[in-house]
Write a protein that holds these residues in place. Structure first.
Motif, PDB file in Angstrom:
ATOM      1  N   ARG A  42      88.432  65.536  55.886  1.00  0.00           N
ATOM      2  CA  ARG A  42      88.373  66.799  55.376  1.00  0.00           C
ATOM      3  C   ARG A  42      87.235  67.482  55.211  1.00  0.00           C
ATOM      4  O   ARG A  42      87.194  68.659  55.355  1.00  0.00           O
ATOM      5  N   LEU A  43      85.963  66.779  55.332  1.00  0.00           N
ATOM      6  CA  LEU A  43      84.913  67.552  55.514  1.00  0.00           C
ATOM      7  C   LEU A  43      84.807  68.261  56.789  1.00  0.00           C
ATOM      8  O   LEU A  43      84.501  69.409  56.793  1.00  0.00           O
ATOM      9  N   ALA A  44      85.553  67.803  57.876  1.00  0.00           N
ATOM     10  CA  ALA A  44      85.466  68.346  59.018  1.00  0.00           C
ATOM     11  C   ALA A  44      86.137  69.729  58.810  1.00  0.00           C
ATOM     12  O   ALA A  44      85.684  70.918  59.758  1.00  0.00           O
ATOM     13  N   ALA A  45      87.306  69.687  58.359  1.00  0.00           N
ATOM     14  CA  ALA A  45      88.200  70.849  58.129  1.00  0.00           C
ATOM     15  C   ALA A  45      87.284  71.968  57.439  1.00  0.00           C
ATOM     16  O   ALA A  45      87.561  73.082  57.633  1.00  0.00           O
ATOM     17  N   VAL A  46      86.597  71.560  56.368  1.00  0.00           N
ATOM     18  CA  VAL A  46      85.844  72.496  55.342  1.00  0.00           C
ATOM     19  C   VAL A  46      84.762  73.137  56.338  1.00  0.00           C
ATOM     20  O   VAL A  46      84.609  74.438  56.301  1.00  0.00           O
ATOM     21  N   CYS A  47      84.190  72.274  56.991  1.00  0.00           N
ATOM     22  CA  CYS A  47      83.053  72.731  57.794  1.00  0.00           C
ATOM     23  C   CYS A  47      83.648  73.825  58.952  1.00  0.00           C
ATOM     24  O   CYS A  47      82.992  74.612  59.421  1.00  0.00           O
ATOM     25  N   GLY A  48      84.825  73.394  59.617  1.00  0.00           N
ATOM     26  CA  GLY A  48      85.552  74.184  60.419  1.00  0.00           C
ATOM     27  C   GLY A  48      85.790  75.523  60.138  1.00  0.00           C
ATOM     28  O   GLY A  48      85.450  76.554  60.836  1.00  0.00           O
ATOM     29  N   GLU A  49      86.051  75.691  58.802  1.00  0.00           N
ATOM     30  CA  GLU A  49      86.221  76.974  58.180  1.00  0.00           C
ATOM     31  C   GLU A  49      85.135  77.914  58.169  1.00  0.00           C
ATOM     32  O   GLU A  49      84.859  79.088  57.929  1.00  0.00           O
ATOM     33  N   ARG A  50      83.849  77.068  58.389  1.00  0.00           N
ATOM     34  CA  ARG A  50      82.575  77.691  58.249  1.00  0.00           C
ATOM     35  C   ARG A  50      81.775  77.737  59.562  1.00  0.00           C
ATOM     36  O   ARG A  50      80.711  77.892  59.523  1.00  0.00           O
TER      37      ARG A  50
END
Length: 93
Positions: A42-50
């Protein structure tokens, strides 16, 4: 080739300030394995959005199981590490 000079100590200090544990002694290599205390997929997905690319622990699991652990590249700029730590902090809140 390798991590930028002084990166190991600088990243270790940055992680300690954020209370993020590092797996093992981690005295060599270009990566730390760190416990982010959240689902790193999930963290990777959030970071990907950034526009940040991170390596969640599930990528390194034969079963692709969710994990709190992630592989952190020591050549990552300090400001990018700070952004990843901020995203993780927001997920734990």
């Amino acid at each position: 080739r390798g991590a930028r000079p002084g990166a190991r100590a600088a990243v270790r200090t940055q992680l300690a300030a954020a209370d993020i544990p590092i797996f093992g002694a981690a005295s060599e290599g270009m990566f730390f394995w760190v416990d982010m205390s959240c689902d790193t997929t999930r963290l990777a997905a959030v970071c990907g959005e950034r526009d940040l690319l991170v390596a969640p622990g599930a990528l390194f699991s034969p079963s692709q199981a969710p994990s709190r652990w992630m592989r952190l590249n020591l050549s990552t700029p300090p400001e990018a590490i700070a952004a990843v730590l901020e995203a993780a902090r927001g997920m734990r809140a």
